[in-house]
Scaffold this active site. Sequence first.
Site, PDB file in Angstrom:
ATOM      1  N   CYS A   2       0.879  -1.244  -0.072  1.00 46.98           N
ATOM      2  CA  CYS A   2      -0.132   0.039  -0.062  1.00 46.98           C
ATOM      3  C   CYS A   2       0.979   1.287   0.066  1.00 46.98           C
ATOM      4  O   CYS A   2       2.227   1.108  -0.075  1.00 46.98           O
ATOM      5  CB  CYS A   2      -0.936   0.232   1.206  1.00 46.98           C
ATOM      6  N   ARG A  27       1.247   1.692  -5.913  1.00 49.81           N
ATOM      7  CA  ARG A  27       1.361   0.674  -5.104  1.00 49.81           C
ATOM      8  C   ARG A  27       0.182   0.028  -4.464  1.00 49.81           C
ATOM      9  O   ARG A  27       0.109  -1.129  -3.623  1.00 49.81           O
ATOM     10  CB  ARG A  27       1.994   1.397  -3.778  1.00 49.81           C
ATOM     11  N   TRP A  74      -3.864  -1.579  -1.253  1.00 48.15           N
ATOM     12  CA  TRP A  74      -3.752  -2.888  -1.915  1.00 48.15           C
ATOM     13  C   TRP A  74      -3.859  -3.853  -0.979  1.00 48.15           C
ATOM     14  O   TRP A  74      -3.292  -4.235  -0.062  1.00 48.15           O
ATOM     15  CB  TRP A  74      -2.435  -3.358  -2.520  1.00 48.15           C
ATOM     16  N   ASN A  98       1.104   0.417   6.078  1.00 54.85           N
ATOM     17  CA  ASN A  98       1.387  -0.626   4.807  1.00 54.85           C
ATOM     18  C   ASN A  98       2.073  -1.654   5.383  1.00 54.85           C
ATOM     19  O   ASN A  98       2.768  -1.376   6.353  1.00 54.85           O
ATOM     20  CB  ASN A  98       2.294   0.141   3.938  1.00 54.85           C
ATOM     21  N   GLY A  99       1.814  -2.796   5.054  1.00 48.40           N
ATOM     22  CA  GLY A  99       2.405  -4.098   5.686  1.00 48.40           C
ATOM     23  C   GLY A  99       1.483  -5.105   5.946  1.00 48.40           C
ATOM     24  O   GLY A  99       0.199  -4.987   5.613  1.00 48.40           O
ATOM     25  N   GLU A 482       7.634 -22.083 -18.238  1.00 51.53           N
ATOM     26  CA  GLU A 482       7.626 -20.956 -17.827  1.00 51.53           C
ATOM     27  C   GLU A 482       8.814 -20.082 -18.275  1.00 51.53           C
ATOM     28  O   GLU A 482       8.621 -18.897 -18.857  1.00 51.53           O
ATOM     29  CB  GLU A 482       7.481 -20.878 -16.301  1.00 51.53           C
ATOM     30  N   LYS A 486       8.378 -16.884 -20.632  1.00 50.59           N
ATOM     31  CA  LYS A 486       8.967 -15.675 -20.216  1.00 50.59           C
ATOM     32  C   LYS A 486       9.841 -14.885 -21.533  1.00 50.59           C
ATOM     33  O   LYS A 486       9.779 -13.811 -21.895  1.00 50.59           O
ATOM     34  CB  LYS A 486       9.774 -15.647 -19.170  1.00 50.59           C
ATOM     35  N   GLU A 489       7.318 -13.928 -24.608  1.00 45.98           N
ATOM     36  CA  GLU A 489       6.451 -12.918 -24.511  1.00 45.98           C
ATOM     37  C   GLU A 489       7.094 -11.630 -24.574  1.00 45.98           C
ATOM     38  O   GLU A 489       6.585 -10.542 -24.618  1.00 45.98           O
ATOM     39  CB  GLU A 489       5.493 -13.292 -23.409  1.00 45.98           C
ATOM     40  N   HIS A 505      11.721 -37.915 -28.844  1.00 45.21           N
ATOM     41  CA  HIS A 505      10.250 -38.435 -29.628  1.00 45.21           C
ATOM     42  C   HIS A 505       9.891 -37.253 -30.640  1.00 45.21           C
ATOM     43  O   HIS A 505       8.780 -37.089 -30.904  1.00 45.21           O
ATOM     44  CB  HIS A 505       9.247 -38.436 -28.424  1.00 45.21           C
ATOM     45  N   LYS A 604      -2.364  -7.385 -19.409  1.00 48.91           N
ATOM     46  CA  LYS A 604      -1.872  -7.857 -18.319  1.00 48.91           C
ATOM     47  C   LYS A 604      -2.938  -8.741 -17.769  1.00 48.91           C
ATOM     48  O   LYS A 604      -2.761  -9.859 -17.103  1.00 48.91           O
ATOM     49  CB  LYS A 604      -1.918  -6.838 -17.401  1.00 48.91           C
TER      50      LYS A 604
HETATM   51  C1  AGP Z   1       2.395 -14.398 -17.961  1.00 43.80           C
HETATM   52  O1  AGP Z   1       3.551 -13.640 -17.929  1.00 43.80           O
HETATM   53  C2  AGP Z   1       1.306 -13.654 -18.962  1.00 43.80           C
HETATM   54  N1  AGP Z   1       1.095 -12.282 -18.310  1.00 43.80           N
HETATM   55  C3  AGP Z   1       0.063 -14.620 -18.909  1.00 43.80           C
HETATM   56  O2  AGP Z   1       0.357 -15.681 -19.290  1.00 43.80           O
HETATM   57  C4  AGP Z   1      -0.776 -14.752 -17.585  1.00 43.80           C
HETATM   58  O3  AGP Z   1      -0.179 -15.493 -16.693  1.00 43.80           O
HETATM   59  C5  AGP Z   1      -2.255 -15.271 -17.916  1.00 43.80           C
HETATM   60  O4  AGP Z   1      -3.112 -14.520 -18.875  1.00 43.80           O
HETATM   61  C6  AGP Z   1      -3.062 -15.560 -16.631  1.00 43.80           C
HETATM   62  O5  AGP Z   1      -3.249 -14.402 -15.938  1.00 43.80           O
HETATM   63  P1  AGP Z   1      -3.780 -14.521 -14.510  1.00 43.80           P
HETATM   64  O6  AGP Z   1      -2.975 -15.090 -13.696  1.00 43.80           O
HETATM   65  O7  AGP Z   1      -4.437 -12.948 -14.160  1.00 43.80           O
HETATM   66  O8  AGP Z   1      -5.199 -15.492 -14.816  1.00 43.80           O
END
Ligand code: AGP
Length: 609
Positions: A2, A27, A74, A98-99, A482, A486, A489, A505, A604
Site C-alpha cells: 500500500c 502501490r 492494496w 502498509n504491511g 515458464e 517468459k 512473450e 520423440h 495484463k
Molecule cells: C504471463 O507472463 C502472462 N502475463 C499470462 O500468461 C498470464 O499468466 C495469464 O494471462 C493468466 O493471467 P492471470 O494469472 O491473471 O489469470
Amino acid sequence: MCGILGYLGRDNAVDVLVNGLKRLEYRGYDSAGIAVLQQGRIEVRRSVGALRNLEESLKRESLFGTTGIGHTRWATHGKPSEQNAHPHCSGNVVIVHNGIIENYLTLKQRLENEGYVFESETDTEAIAHLFAFHMQERRSFLQAFRAGIRELRGSYAIAGMCEAEPDMLLVTRSGCPLVLGQNENAVFLSSDVTPLLAHTRTVTFLEDGDLGTLTPRGVTVTDGEGRPISRETSHVDWNAEAVEKGGAPHFMLKEIHEQPEILLDTLRGRYSYDAGDADLLDVTIPLETFRQVRRMWIVACGTSWHAGMVGKYLLESLIRRPVQVDIGSEFRYREPLVQEGDLVITVSQSGETADTLAAAREAKRLGARVLSIVNVVGSTLARESDGVLYTRCGPEISVASTKAFTSQVMAFYLFALHVGRTCHVLNPEDGRWWLDQLAAVPGYVEHVIKHEAELVSLAKRFYRKRNFIYLGRGINFPIALEGALKLKEISYIHAEGYAAGEMKHGPIALIDEDVPVVVLAPRNQLYDKTLSNLMEVKARNAPVIALVSEGDHSRDVSADCVFAIPDCHALLSPIPLAVALQLFAYHVAVLRNIDVDRPRNLAKSVTVE
Ligand code: AGP
C-alpha cells in the site's frame, strides 16, 4: 503493498494528500482515504475503488486542515471496501499502515476483551485500537505509540496522529519503506519519494525500528526507546516514473527484485511452527473437505497454469493424492468429468481471466468446491470461489508475470503442507521440517539476484538467436515451460519448453548450433537422466545453458554456460530456477530494445475469450 502519506504544514493538507496519493496509486489502488485535523477534530474520508472516487467525495463535501495522513490500499486482509479502507480510527487516534501484522488476531481478541469494537476486516484496525488502549494508560500519544509498536509482529510502515496533540505526526517502520521530507513550510512522510518530489528533493530514508516525530519545528528521529538517531539526508534526482519503478528501468525488473520480500509476505502469518502446519485463515473451506475430497483439479491459464503444474507435483509428491491440471480454455469446453465433492483449484493473478473464471463456474455447476489462489483481493474469481488463498504479492504492473508466479508456487507449498497435515500424511515434525525449508526460499532467490550479472552475460551471448529450447524434468518441467514463455512473450524469440525426456520423440530434430538449449539440471533424483538429455543435445552441436545446483562440478555438465542456483531440496528448486529464467528473459529483451513492460499483442489480464 500500500502507499502511506502524511503532511503537516501551512497549506491545506487535503490537496497535498490527494495529489500525493495519485503518485502512490501504483502501490495499490483498490481503495483510498485521508484523515485531517479540522478545527481540532479528526475528519476521515474514505472511498472504495480508484482515487478519483475519493476526489469526488471531497468535492461534494470539502475538508480543511493543515495536518493529515492518507493511504492508497492494496488489500491483503479484507476485501476492498470503504469499511476496510484506511485511515482507521480508535478514540482520538487515527492511523494508516502498509504491511502485514502477523499477530493481529491475538491483538484483536485481547482488545475486544477490553471492549474495543472492530468495524473492519483489516489487521490495521488492531493497531489503531492498540494505540488507543495505551493512550488510556499513558500521558502522551508518543508514549502510547511506542508502547503499541513494541507489541506488533510482522511488517509495517505506520503513520498516526491524535486529536489531543494536533501539531504532531508519528511514524515508524519495520520491513516496509518510509521516507521523510521537509521544506520551509511543511514536513512530509511517504512510502516512497514520488509524492515528495513536488515539495522537496531532500529526503531522509528511515530504517527499521526508527520512530519519526514530525512537528511544525521539523523532524526528529529516535529509536523505539526515544534515543536520538542520526539519519543522513539524501538528494533525489529521479523523476517520478523512475521512483515508481524503484529506480529500475522497468517494472518487470523491479518486480523480479521484489520477490525475496514478496515470498516472505506470502509466508508471513500463515503458519504455526509449533503445530508444523500452514495456517490458511482466509481459505474458509472446511478442513473436512480436504480429508474427504476424492479428486483435485487445478485449472489456470498461461504462467498461472505453469504454477498449477508445479502445484500438481507438490500435492502428488507430498500427499500422494491424484491431481489433474487443466488449461482454462480447454477445461471449460471439454465437459470435464468433475463430480460432486471434487475440489477444483483455480489460479489467477488478476482473478479476472475469462477462461479461468468460466472454468470455475463450470466446476461449481458440476458440484465441485472451488478454491482460488489469487492476487487481487475482491476480484471476480475471489468473490465467486468457496475459498481463497491470496498470494499478497502487491500490484504486478508488468505484463509478464514474475512475482505473481513465485508467490503462487509458494501458496501451493503452504496448501500442500496444510492438506498433508490435515490428512495426517505429514506429522508435526514433518511440517516443521517443511516450514524450515520454505523459510530458506527467499534467500535462494536473493542468491540468484546477487548473481544477476552472470545472467546478463548469458543474455549478451545469446540475444540474437531466433529459437530456443528449454528442458526440464519432474517438478522442473513446468519451469521449462515458464522460462520459454517468459522469453517468447517479452523478447519475441521463438522458445519451446519440453519435458527433457520428450526430446527423442521428435523435437531433437530441431537441434543444431543455432538453437541454444536451456537445461534445468539441479541435483535431484532425475539429475542423471537430465544430464543424458544434455549430452544428447550437446552431441548435436547445440549451445547448452545448464542451470545446476551450486557445488555441482560434475565433469558431465559440459555445458557451454552454467548458472548455479543454491543447493536446495528437489521440491524447492522451481522458484530459484524460475527467477533465474525471468532475469535471463528480461535482459535478452532489453538487449533487443523491446518495451519489456508492455510487449506487443499482450494484455495484463485477458478478460475476454
Ligand atoms: C504471463 O507472463 C502472462 N502475463 C499470462 O500468461 C498470464 O499468466 C495469464 O494471462 C493468466 O493471467 P492471470 O494469472 O491473471 O489469470
